[in-house]
Scaffold this motif. Structure first.
Motif, PDB file in Angstrom:
ATOM      1  N   ASP A  21      -5.161-123.712  92.943  1.00  0.00           N
ATOM      2  CA  ASP A  21      -5.983-123.741  91.721  1.00  0.00           C
ATOM      3  C   ASP A  21      -6.107-122.897  90.684  1.00  0.00           C
ATOM      4  O   ASP A  21      -6.126-123.178  89.421  1.00  0.00           O
ATOM      5  N   ARG A  22      -6.145-121.634  90.991  1.00  0.00           N
ATOM      6  CA  ARG A  22      -5.899-120.354  90.100  1.00  0.00           C
ATOM      7  C   ARG A  22      -4.842-120.394  89.126  1.00  0.00           C
ATOM      8  O   ARG A  22      -4.684-120.158  88.025  1.00  0.00           O
ATOM      9  N   TYR A  23      -3.758-120.705  89.959  1.00  0.00           N
ATOM     10  CA  TYR A  23      -2.423-120.485  88.984  1.00  0.00           C
ATOM     11  C   TYR A  23      -2.064-121.797  88.219  1.00  0.00           C
ATOM     12  O   TYR A  23      -1.750-121.761  87.087  1.00  0.00           O
ATOM     13  N   ASP A  24      -2.665-123.006  88.701  1.00  0.00           N
ATOM     14  CA  ASP A  24      -2.797-124.245  87.811  1.00  0.00           C
ATOM     15  C   ASP A  24      -3.720-124.018  86.726  1.00  0.00           C
ATOM     16  O   ASP A  24      -3.269-124.399  85.627  1.00  0.00           O
ATOM     17  N   GLU A  25      -4.812-123.154  86.730  1.00  0.00           N
ATOM     18  CA  GLU A  25      -5.797-123.124  85.526  1.00  0.00           C
ATOM     19  C   GLU A  25      -4.952-122.259  84.656  1.00  0.00           C
ATOM     20  O   GLU A  25      -5.128-122.140  83.507  1.00  0.00           O
ATOM     21  N   LEU A  26      -4.530-120.893  85.160  1.00  0.00           N
ATOM     22  CA  LEU A  26      -3.614-120.175  84.413  1.00  0.00           C
ATOM     23  C   LEU A  26      -2.509-120.787  83.512  1.00  0.00           C
ATOM     24  O   LEU A  26      -2.358-120.458  82.367  1.00  0.00           O
ATOM     25  N   ALA A  27      -1.747-121.555  84.070  1.00  0.00           N
ATOM     26  CA  ALA A  27      -0.726-122.713  83.420  1.00  0.00           C
ATOM     27  C   ALA A  27      -1.290-123.287  82.358  1.00  0.00           C
ATOM     28  O   ALA A  27      -0.983-123.397  81.304  1.00  0.00           O
ATOM     29  N   ARG A  28      -2.654-123.929  82.450  1.00  0.00           N
ATOM     30  CA  ARG A  28      -3.388-124.763  81.624  1.00  0.00           C
ATOM     31  C   ARG A  28      -3.853-123.977  80.585  1.00  0.00           C
ATOM     32  O   ARG A  28      -3.636-124.145  79.409  1.00  0.00           O
ATOM     33  N   LEU A  29      -4.320-122.814  80.950  1.00  0.00           N
ATOM     34  CA  LEU A  29      -5.164-121.797  79.804  1.00  0.00           C
ATOM     35  C   LEU A  29      -3.992-121.116  78.834  1.00  0.00           C
ATOM     36  O   LEU A  29      -4.182-121.084  77.592  1.00  0.00           O
ATOM     37  N   GLY A  30      -2.804-120.957  79.373  1.00  0.00           N
ATOM     38  CA  GLY A  30      -1.335-120.644  78.565  1.00  0.00           C
ATOM     39  C   GLY A  30      -1.459-119.167  78.252  1.00  0.00           C
ATOM     40  O   GLY A  30      -2.235-118.447  78.419  1.00  0.00           O
ATOM     41  N   VAL A  31      -0.266-118.952  78.078  1.00  0.00           N
ATOM     42  CA  VAL A  31       0.337-117.495  77.607  1.00  0.00           C
ATOM     43  C   VAL A  31      -0.657-116.671  76.787  1.00  0.00           C
ATOM     44  O   VAL A  31      -1.108-115.626  76.951  1.00  0.00           O
ATOM     45  N   ALA A  32      -0.846-117.270  75.792  1.00  0.00           N
ATOM     46  CA  ALA A  32      -1.622-116.650  74.511  1.00  0.00           C
ATOM     47  C   ALA A  32      -2.837-116.330  74.982  1.00  0.00           C
ATOM     48  O   ALA A  32      -3.439-115.156  74.654  1.00  0.00           O
TER      49      ALA A  32
END
Length: 208
Positions: free
Chosen positions: A3-14
């Motif tokens: 879930d944490r990685y899914d959220e990082l992907a959603r939040l995005g690189v920038a």
């Protein structure tokens, strides 16, 4: 954890990059093979020998669901480390994405496969398989050290790395930044200007 990685992907690189204190940028021009794709997960690393991809075969055997597979060479050159068949193995193993500090080939097939892949080059020149290389060791890609298990975040802006021991802190900071930016966007849509909100108009005013 996923879930944490899914959220990082959603939040995005920038957002993650800024929230992390502008640390972890993979400062390379990267080609995103699958339009619109994003990925995040713990790094699973292979360091290949010169113009060689034997280590990719080994890392494919070690890949776990959710991993972001990071492939590099000590001195990267535009030799194809991954093509359709290796990418098929990585997708079947459950990789979340692939970061290639080298070349990929079979680009159309990779797009059709749908596994999120980022690469420095698209070249058909084939790799040898004479050097075992090394798997799950620290590497430097784009000026950033990546350790096995560090979080790698990938999207249309490129890639950023979050050290495993900072993951929770950076995720919390990224959530706060997202909320702050949402409020700023609301105000800009209502007609406000950053020139005023940041006080630049007053600072730039010339004395009478």
């Amino acid at each position: 954890m996923s879930d944490r990685y899914d959220e990082l992907a959603r939040l995005g690189v920038a957002t993650v990059y800024e929230a992390s204190g502008r640390q972890g940028l993979v400062d390379e021009e990267l080609v995103r093979l699958v339009p619109g794709s994003a990925a995040a997960g713990p790094a699973r690393i292979a360091v290949c020998g010169p113009a060689d991809n034997r280590a990719v075969h080994e890392v494919a055997a070690r890949t776990q669901p959710g991993d972001v597979v990071v492939l590099t060479m000590d001195s990267p050159v535009p030799v194809a480390l991954v093509g359709d068949l290796l990418a098929t193995q990585l997708k079947t193993r459950g990789a979340a994405g692939v970061l290639v500090n080298g070349s990929v080939r079979d680009a159309d097939a990779l797009r059709e496969l749908g596994l999120p892949v980022w690469a420095r080059w698209i070249r058909v020149r084939g790799a040898t398989k004479a050097h075992r290389g090394a798997v799950d060791v620290p590497v430097v890609v784009g000026g950033t050290v990546i350790h096995p298990g560090d979080a790698v975040v990938l999207d249309g802006d490129g890639a950023v790395v979050v050290a495993a021991d900072r993951l929770d802190a950076v995720l919390a900071a990224s959530r706060r930044r997202e909320a702050t930016e949402a409020e700023a966007r609301r105000r800009y849509l209502a007609g406000a200007l950053s020139y005023d909100l940041y006080g630049y108009r007053t600072a730039d005013a010339q004395p009478a």
